[in-house]
Design a protein around this motif. Structure first.
Motif, PDB file in Angstrom:
ATOM      1  N   LYS A 428     -48.686  54.790 -35.411  1.00 34.55           N
ATOM      2  CA  LYS A 428     -48.905  53.351 -35.531  1.00 34.55           C
ATOM      3  C   LYS A 428     -47.792  52.634 -34.782  1.00 34.55           C
ATOM      4  CE  LYS A 428     -49.284  49.539 -38.844  1.00 34.55           C
ATOM      5  NZ  LYS A 428     -49.260  49.135 -40.273  1.00 34.55           N
ATOM      6  N   THR A 429     -48.151  51.936 -33.722  1.00 32.24           N
ATOM      7  CA  THR A 429     -47.164  51.319 -32.843  1.00 32.24           C
ATOM      8  C   THR A 429     -47.135  49.803 -32.949  1.00 32.24           C
ATOM      9  OG1 THR A 429     -48.672  51.043 -30.972  1.00 32.24           O
ATOM     10  CG2 THR A 429     -47.605  53.195 -31.202  1.00 32.24           C
ATOM     11  N   TRP A 430     -47.888  49.253 -33.880  1.00 34.36           N
ATOM     12  CA  TRP A 430     -48.022  47.798 -33.981  1.00 34.36           C
ATOM     13  C   TRP A 430     -48.532  47.221 -32.658  1.00 34.36           C
ATOM     14  CZ3 TRP A 430     -47.276  44.536 -38.270  1.00 34.36           C
ATOM     15  CH2 TRP A 430     -46.948  45.209 -39.446  1.00 34.36           C
ATOM     16  N   TRP A 431     -49.344  48.022 -31.983  1.00 33.85           N
ATOM     17  CA  TRP A 431     -50.020  47.621 -30.742  1.00 33.85           C
ATOM     18  C   TRP A 431     -49.043  47.260 -29.637  1.00 33.85           C
ATOM     19  CZ3 TRP A 431     -54.850  49.111 -30.863  1.00 33.85           C
ATOM     20  CH2 TRP A 431     -55.506  49.174 -32.097  1.00 33.85           C
ATOM     21  N   TYR A 432     -47.822  47.773 -29.723  1.00 30.97           N
ATOM     22  CA  TYR A 432     -46.815  47.495 -28.695  1.00 30.97           C
ATOM     23  C   TYR A 432     -46.352  48.778 -28.009  1.00 30.97           C
ATOM     24  CZ  TYR A 432     -42.289  46.465 -26.595  1.00 30.97           C
ATOM     25  OH  TYR A 432     -41.231  46.375 -25.726  1.00 30.97           O
TER      26      TYR A 432
END
Length: 777
Positions: A428-432
C-alpha cells in the motif's frame, strides 16, 4: 563450471526451526560493542587456486524491517577478514565493506574475498559489524567456481523466450507441481506457498548472455534472477471483490442482519481466502500459462540479440551440468529498449448487482525501475468500456478504496467514459510510491523515496491514450479513435487512501488531469498526522505512511531532493506554483476539516485556483461528483475540459475558513470536543460551457447559482483560467462588464492581468437566472 555451493542452509520459511549451524559454518562472538559477530565458512572443499566466478553472502533477519523501525536507518556493514580471528577478539576489518549486489540488493558481493581465500590467504570469515535483527545462524555463502558438477538436482525443461515491446518473457516447465489442480483458492494456495521451503529450498535461476549458453560458456552468462516456484500464478491479483461477486451470484448465499454483509471482508481473511486464483497470460487475450510453468519477465537495458537459460537450484546447488536446448534455447531473442506494455488477460464475465453495464477487460503490466525499486514486478488493472463510449472518450482514473481492488468498476462519473482501475497492492503506497530500500537489505539512509506508483499510473494512461486497443471499441482502429487527453479525471472516494491519492495526483500533475474528485482526501500528510494524533484520531495512518516513507522526524528525501513530507504537502505546492499553472477543478468532501485541509483550501483560493468542498457534521458524502452525463443524486452538472475557459470562484462559504473552528452542533449530534471547520465552499457556483466565447478580442461566459436557496444574493470573486485564445498583455487595461439575464449592463469597470496573466473580477453577482461576464480590450 561447478554448480554454486551453498555453505550453510538458508532459513526455513515461514518458520525458522533449522539447526543453528552446520559443520560448514562457525559463528564467533566479538568483543563487546564491536559488532554482531564473525561468520566463518569452511572452504576446504575448494581446492587451492580454484577459479571463483561469483560469490554471494546471504544474510537474513528475524523479521522484515520497514521505515517505521528505528533499525531502518542503520547501514549493514560486513567486512571480510584476511587474518586469523579468535572468538571474543576485536576483528581487523578490511578497508571497505562488502557491497550489495544490484539490482535486487538482497545479497552481498563476496567474490573478491572468496577469491583471495581460495588463493591461499587466511580465511578469517566475515565480520558483521552492523546488521539489525540479523539471524546469524541463517547466514549463507553462495559460491560459483570452476569444477566438476556433482549431485545436481533435476533440470528444468521447455525453456522459451520471446520479446515484446521492450520486455523479454522467459518461461519453463518447473520440476515440481505442488498445486496439482487448475482450480485453487487463495487460502489453499497461500498454505502451499508458505510450505515450499520447509523441506528444501527450490529455486529457478535465470541466466542471460550475448552468445549461446552452453555448459562450457555458462560461467560467462549473467544470473539475472532467482525465481521461486509457482511464479506463473497471478498471486498479486487476489482480491475480495471477486469472491463477493461470486457470493452475490450464488443462490445458496444468504446474508442478513447487516446493512453491509461484506463489511468484514479482507484479502487475507473473510471472502479473500475464497478468491479463485488464476494463472498469468503473457500473450494478449491468450490462454493462461499451463500449470507448472515458471515465468520471469526481463526488461533489458540495451538492444541486440540475447540468449537465455534457466537452471534448477535445490538448497543452493544449481544444475549447471545439464545444459541443452531444453533449458537453453539456441536461438537468440532480438531485444529492443522499451518499458513494456500491458498484457490483456481476459474479458471479465458479467456479474450481478454492483457492476455497470459495460465490458470489463483485465490487464497485467510488468514493470522494472523506474516504476518499481527492483526488476520484474507486475500489477493488475481493469478497464471498463461502456456500451457507447464517446469518441474521443473521456478517461476516469478510479482509485479503489482500502481493502478493495482493480476487479470492479467501483463507480462511474460519466456514462460514456473509459474507466481505468489500478491496484495499489501488494504494497500500500497511498497511490504515491515508497522508499527504494523497502524490501531490500539497504537501509533507509541509502537511497531515496520515489513516486513509483504515480509513474505507473501515468504510464498506463499514456499507453491507453496513445494506443487505445481495438478491444476497447470496435471502431478504435478503423476510425483512429483515441482517448480525450483534455478530459482525464482522477477520483477516489471515502474509504482510506484513495481520496488523498486522487487529490495528490491531480495537484502534482495538472498537465494530465482536468478534474479531481476526492472523498475525504488529505492534502498535507505530515500535518494531518500531527493534527489527528493530537486529537487521538490518527488510527493506522501514521504507521502505514512511515513504513514506506520513514518516520516524519527523519525527513527523508525523495529523488527530487525534497523531503518527502514537503513533497507531499499540497499546501506548499499550491502556494509556490507560478500563476500561469492551471490546476484541475478540485472537489473534496469530508467530516469536518482540521487545520491542514483548511490551509490547503486557503492556498487554493489565494491563488485563484478552482475548488469546491463539502464538509458536514455527518460527513460530506462519499464524493462530490462533477459530471456532464452522470446520474448521481445531487451531482454538479458541469463539463470540465483542459482546453476550455474555466472560472475559479471565491464565493459563498469561503469566508468561513477565516472564522474560528467550532464543535459540531445540531439535533442528534454528540460533540466529540474536537473543533473543526464545517460547511460548503463554492458548491453552488456554475457556468455554462455551450455559449462560452474565447476569441482573440473577447471573452464571454455565463455564470449562475445552483446551490442552496438559503444563500441570499450570491456573489463571488471570479478568476478566469485556461484562457485559450484571448490576447493577454500584462500592461494592458481591459474593460469588463456584467449583464443580467435580460441583457442589461449591471456593472462595468477596468481590470488588468498584471504579471500573473490572470483576470480576477471582484464581487461578480451569480444569481440563479444567470449573469453574463464579458471582457474585452
Amino acid at each position: 563450471m561447478c554448480p554454486p555451493l551453498l555453505f550453510s542452509d538458508p532459513p526455513a520459511e515461514p518458520d525458522r526451526e533449522k539447526p543453528a549451524a552446520k559443520e560448514a559454518v562457525t559463528i564467533l562472538p566479538v568483543a563487546e560493542g564491536a559488532g554482531e559477530g564473525v561468520v566463518r565458512f569452511d572452504l576446504s572443499s575448494l581446492p587451492k587456486g580454484t577459479q571463483v566466478y561469483r560469490a554471494d553472502l546471504l544474510v537474513f533477519r528475524t523479521r522484515p524491517i520497514t521505515g517505521g523501525d528505528d533499525e531502518a536507518t542503520i547501514d549493514i556493514e560486513i567486512y571480510p577478514l584476511f587474518s586469523d580471528f579468535q572468538a571474543g577478539g576485536k576483528p581487523a576489518a578490511a578497508d571497505k565493506p562488502l557491497q550489495l549486489r544490484s539490482p535486487w540488493f538482497d545479497r552481498f558481493d563476496a567474490t573478491e574475498a572468496v577469491r583471495q581465500w581460495a588463493a591461499g590467504k587466511p580465511n578469517g570469515g566475515f565480520f558483521i559489524k552492523a546488521c539489525p535483527l540479523i539471524e546469524l545462524p541463517a547466514t549463507c555463502l553462495d559460491v560459483a567456481y570452476q569444477g566438476e558438477p556433482k549431485a545436481v538436482p533435476q533440470q528444468v525443461t521447455g525453456a522459451r523466450a520471446f520479446h515484446r515491446a521492450g520486455q523479454t518473457f522467459i518461461t519453463w516447465k518447473e520440476i515440481e507441481n505442488p498445486v496439482g489442480t487448475d482450480e485453487v483458492r487463495w487460502g489453499r494456495l497461500r498454505e502451499i506457498l508458505g510450505s515450499l521451503d520447509k523441506t528444501r529450498r527450490l529455486r529457478y535461476c535465470v541466466y542471460r548472455s550475448g552468445k549461446p549458453i552452453t555448459a562450457e560458456s555458462f560461467h560467462e552468462a549473467e544470473r539475472i534472477a532467482v525465481v521461486a516456484p509457482l511464479s506463473g500464478w497471478n498471486v498479486n491479483g487476489r482480491n475480495v471483490d471477486k469472491p463477493i461477486d461470486d457470493a452475490l451470484g450464488n443462490q445458496y448465499a444468504l446474508n442478513h442482519h447487516q446493512w453491509n454483509p461484506f463489511v468484514g471482508a479482507s484479502v487475507e481473511g473473510k471472502y479473500g481466502v475464497d478468491c479463485l486464483m488464476e494463472r498469468l497470460v503473457i500473450q494478449d487475450g491468450g490462454e493462461p500459462l499451463p500449470r507448472g510453468t515458471g515465468l520471469y519477465v526481463h526488461t533489458p537495458d540495451a538492444e541486440g540479440p540475447a540468449h537465455y537459460a534457466v537452471v534448477s537450484s535445490v538448497d543452493g546447488v544449481e544444475n549447471t551440468a545439464d545444459i541443452s536446448e531444453s533449458n537453453s534455447p539456441a536461438e537468440p531473442v532480438t531485444e529492443l529498449k522499451g518499458e513494456g506494455v500491458p498484457v490483456l488477460q481476459k474479458v471479465f464475465p458479467p456479474k450481478p448487482y454492483f457492476n455497470y453495464k459495460e465490458k470489463r477487460l483485465h490487464y497485467v503490466r510488468w514493470v522494472a525501475p523506474p516504476y518499481v525499486n527492483v526488476p520484474s514486478q507486475y500489477y493488475n488493472w481493469s478497464v471498463g468500456i461502456p456500451e457507447k463510449p464517446a469518441e474521443p472518450a473521456p478517461v476516469e482514473l478510479s482509485l479503489h478504496r482500502d481493502g478493495r481492488s482493480y476487479y470492479r468498476t467501483q463507480y462511474r462519473i460519466e456514462q460514456d467514459s473509459i474507466v481505468l482501475t489500478p491496484h495499489d497492492f501488494p504494497v500500500k503506497t497511498w497511490w504515491y510510491g515508497y522508499h527504494e530500500s523497502l524490501g531490500t537489505l539497504r537501509s533507509f539512509r541509502q537511497g531515496r523515496i520515489h513516486n513509483y506508483t504515480e509513474r505507473r499510473l501515468l504510464a498506463f494512461i499514456d499507453w491507453a491514450a496513445k494506443t487505445r486497443p481495438a478491444e476497447w471499441s470496435p471502431a478504435a482502429k478503423e476510425r483512429g479513435c483515441s482517448l480525450d487527453r483534455n478530459r482525464i479525471l482522477a477520483t477516489g472516494c471515502a474509504g482510506g487512501a484513495a481520496g488523498g491519492g486522487a487529490l495528490h495526483l491531480g495537484i502534482r500533475h495538472p498537465e494530465v488531469f482536468n478534474l479531481v474528485l476526492s472523498g475525504y482526501g488529505l492534502a498535507d500528510y505530515a500535518g494531518e498526522i500531527e493534527a489527528l494524533t493530537r486529537v487521538k484520531r490518527a488510527g493506522a495512518m501514521p504507521a502505514e505512511m512511515e513504513s514506506i516513507w520513514g518516520k516524519v522526524a527523519w525527513g527523508l528525501q525523495t529523488d527530487t531532493g525534497k523531503k518527502v513530507w514537503d513533497e507531499l504537502n499540497l499546501t506548499k505546492i499550491v502556494s509556490g506554483l507560478p500563476d500561469d499553472v492551471h490546476l484541475p477543478l478540485v472537489s473534496v468532501t469530508g467530516h469536518g476539516m482540521l487545520q491542514p485541509m483548511r490551509d490547503f483550501f486557503v492556498a487554493m483560493l489565494d491563488k485563484g485556483q478552482p475548488v469546491m468542498a463539502r464538509y458536514g457534521v455527518y460527513g460530506g458524502g462519499t464524493l462530490l461528483p462533477v459530471s456532464r452525463t452522470g446520474t448521481w443524486s445531487g451531482m454538479i452538472r458541469q463539463d470540465i475540459r483542459r482546453d476550455q475557459l474555466m472560472p475559479a470562484f471565491w464565493g459563498p462559504g469561503c469566508p468561513a475558513l477565516w472564522e474560528t473552528p467550532r464543535e459540531p452542533s445540531g439535533e442528534l449530534v454528540v460533540s466529540d470536543g474536537i473543533k473543526r471547520w464545517w460547511g460548503e465552499l463554492n458548491t453552488g457556483c456554475r457556468w455554462k460551457t455551450d455559449d462560452v466565447v474565447d476569441s482573440p478580442t473577447r471573452i464571454e461566459i455565463t455564470l449562475f447559482w445552483d446551490g442552496s436557496r438559503g444563500v441570499r444574493n450570491p456573489h463571488a470573486d471570479v478568476t478566469l483560467r485556461r484562457v485559450q485564445n484571448f490576447r493577454i498583455r500584462p500592461e494592458w487595461a481591459y474593460t469588463y462588464e456584467i449583464r443580467n439575464a435580460a441583457g442589461e449592463v449591471v456593472e462595468q469597470g477596468k481590470v488588468t492581468a498584471g504579471r500573473r496573466g490572470l483576470f480576477t473580477i471582484k464581487g461578480v453577482p451569480i444569481p440563479r437566472e444567470g449573469s453574463r461576464l464579458i471582457v474585452r480590450p
